[in-house]
Design an enzyme around this catalytic site. Structure first.
Site, PDB file in Angstrom:
ATOM      1  N   GLY A  35       5.942   8.373   1.027  1.00 16.72           N
ATOM      2  CA  GLY A  35       6.404   7.889   2.368  1.00 16.72           C
ATOM      3  C   GLY A  35       7.237   6.519   1.807  1.00 16.72           C
ATOM      4  CG  HIS A  36       5.537   2.961   1.795  1.00 19.59           C
ATOM      5  ND1 HIS A  36       4.983   3.312   1.570  1.00 19.59           N
ATOM      6  CD2 HIS A  36       6.044   1.957   2.952  1.00 19.59           C
ATOM      7  CE1 HIS A  36       3.786   2.307   2.512  1.00 19.59           C
ATOM      8  NE2 HIS A  36       4.988   1.817   3.142  1.00 19.59           N
ATOM      9  CB  ALA A  64      -0.935   0.088   1.026  1.00 21.77           C
ATOM     10  CG  LEU A  65       4.387   0.307  -1.934  1.00 27.68           C
ATOM     11  CD1 LEU A  65       5.743  -0.087  -2.689  1.00 27.68           C
ATOM     12  CD2 LEU A  65       4.763   0.158  -0.634  1.00 27.68           C
ATOM     13  NE  ARG A  74      -1.946   0.806  10.696  1.00 29.52           N
ATOM     14  CZ  ARG A  74      -1.896  -0.623  11.269  1.00 29.52           C
ATOM     15  NH1 ARG A  74      -3.304  -0.201  11.575  1.00 29.52           N
ATOM     16  NH2 ARG A  74      -1.324  -1.063  11.849  1.00 29.52           N
ATOM     17  CG  ASP A 106       6.526   2.814  11.762  1.00 28.20           C
ATOM     18  OD1 ASP A 106       5.576   2.682  11.833  1.00 28.20           O
ATOM     19  OD2 ASP A 106       6.501   3.022  10.299  1.00 28.20           O
TER      20      ASP A 106
HETATM   21  P1  AMP Z   1       5.322  -0.473   6.293  1.00 26.83           P
HETATM   22  O1  AMP Z   1       4.576  -0.337   4.665  1.00 26.83           O
HETATM   23  O2  AMP Z   1       4.095   0.787   6.871  1.00 26.83           O
HETATM   24  O3  AMP Z   1       5.542  -1.421   7.186  1.00 26.83           O
HETATM   25  O4  AMP Z   1       6.952   0.990   6.310  1.00 26.83           O
HETATM   26  C1  AMP Z   1       7.615   0.223   6.054  1.00 26.83           C
HETATM   27  C2  AMP Z   1       8.877   1.305   5.149  1.00 26.83           C
HETATM   28  O5  AMP Z   1       8.454   3.024   5.540  1.00 26.83           O
HETATM   29  C3  AMP Z   1       9.357   1.676   7.127  1.00 26.83           C
HETATM   30  O6  AMP Z   1      10.173   1.573   7.992  1.00 26.83           O
HETATM   31  C4  AMP Z   1       8.760   2.884   7.657  1.00 26.83           C
HETATM   32  O7  AMP Z   1       8.597   3.668   8.736  1.00 26.83           O
HETATM   33  C5  AMP Z   1       8.211   3.574   6.420  1.00 26.83           C
HETATM   34  N1  AMP Z   1       7.310   4.603   6.655  1.00 26.83           N
HETATM   35  C6  AMP Z   1       5.819   4.564   6.678  1.00 26.83           C
HETATM   36  N2  AMP Z   1       5.640   5.838   6.576  1.00 26.83           N
HETATM   37  C7  AMP Z   1       6.294   6.644   6.059  1.00 26.83           C
HETATM   38  C8  AMP Z   1       6.061   8.422   6.100  1.00 26.83           C
HETATM   39  N3  AMP Z   1       5.158   8.933   6.085  1.00 26.83           N
HETATM   40  N4  AMP Z   1       7.714   8.865   5.647  1.00 26.83           N
HETATM   41  C9  AMP Z   1       8.407   8.019   5.696  1.00 26.83           C
HETATM   42  N5  AMP Z   1       8.901   6.764   5.944  1.00 26.83           N
HETATM   43  C10 AMP Z   1       7.563   6.164   6.202  1.00 26.83           C
END
Ligand code: AMP
Length: 270
Positions: A27-28, A23-24, A178, A141
């Site tokens: 941020g990703h 769900a990129l 989310r 996170d």
């Molecule tokens: P997730 O898919 O939520 O597990 O996130 C994967 C990676 O992307 C983790 O290292 C998160 O901290 C990072 N991440 C998620 N949201 C953001 C954001 N808004 N800005 C920077 N990194 C993010």
């Protein structure tokens, strides 16, 4: 995946790794960008890790947008996308318990039992498969990043861990997979989280002590329509222990529910 990475490493190609749950969003992609600026090849994994969800309905509701994710990663020019099944990651389905030295008991800990244990379990498994030189995680996170840094050192991994800044919507709302579950009005309510962090930063810069900085922000969030505050804390950026007026560097961390969606955010405020 291991053979793919080993073949490249044998040719002197450095591998940067970005683990995600899909769900990129931007941020990703900022992590992917940082990885491609730093390493020769970029591997991104998409794996919705069941062992880090302490709530099965949260796991079921977690957004899954594989086709869109794949084309975003293609456009970003990543070297490889790793999209394993649960059986590939956990062939034996054996639980592993890590001693996280108390870091998992703070902030997120009480409301998400087992969460960080699951995070460490999947990250170490992925590190063992990809064997990257560097891995990129978001400061979004914050507690997760601290725990991964700590455990990577403690378990003897030689992966260099990079923390990347939080990418936000124009409203200040931290981007998160989310957020797609929020309505427009939910997103407006949720933007109060980052405003409260900014407010704390402002008050501390004006010389307020930690109690006087956090109290009005907490009160305001509690009154905010549609926001159900779980915690707002000031912690030491390294130890994650509660900050005092003597703490040299402070992170403000917040968790709240908006429209039934659990959101977290944080900001360095000193
Ligand atoms: P997730 O898919 O939520 O597990 O996130 C994967 C990676 O992307 C983790 O290292 C998160 O901290 C990072 N991440 C998620 N949201 C953001 C954001 N808004 N800005 C920077 N990194 C993010």
């Amino acid at each position: 995946m291991t053979a793919f990475c080993q073949a490249r490493k044998a040719r002197g190609i450095s591998i940067g790794f970005v683990p995600t749950m899909g769900a990129l969003h931007q941020g990703h992609l900022s992590l992917v960008q940082q990885a491609s600026n730093t390493c020769d090849a970029v591997v991104v994994s998409i794996f919705v890790n069941p062992t880090q969800f302490n709530d099965t309905s949260d796991l079921e509701k977690y957004p899954r947008t594989f086709d869109a994710d794949r084309s975003m990663l293609e456009d970003a020019g990543v070297t490889a996308l790793f999209y394993p099944s649960v059986d590939e990651i956990y062939p034996k389905r054996e639980p592993t318990n890590y001693d996280l030295d108390g870091l998992d008991q703070l902030m997120e800990g009480p409301s998400r039992p087992g969460h960080f244990n699951g995070v460490v379990q999947v990250v170490t498994r992925l590190f063992d498969i990809v064997e990257p030189e560097m891995a990129f995680f978001g400061e979004k996170d914050f507690q997760q990043l601290a725990i991964i840094r700590h455990m990577s050192t403690k378990l003897g991994y030689r992966v260099k861990i990079f923390g990347c800044p939080t990418i936000r919507e124009r409203s200040g709302l931290a981007m998160s997979s989310r957020n797609v579950r929020l309505s427009e009005s939910g997103k407006r309510s949720a933007s109060a989280l980052s405003r409260s962090l900014e407010q704390i930063k402002q008050r501390l810069s004006e010389g307020a002590n930690v109690v006087d900085a956090i109290k009005p922000a907490t009160d305001q969030l509690k009154q905010e329509n549609g926001v159900e505050l779980e915690y707002l804390e000031l912690v030491d950026v390294v130890t994650l222990h509660k900050a005092t007026n003597e703490t040299p560097s402070i992170q403000a961390c917040v968790a709240a529910y908006v429209e039934g969606v659990r959101l977290i955010d944080n900001m360095q405020v000193k």
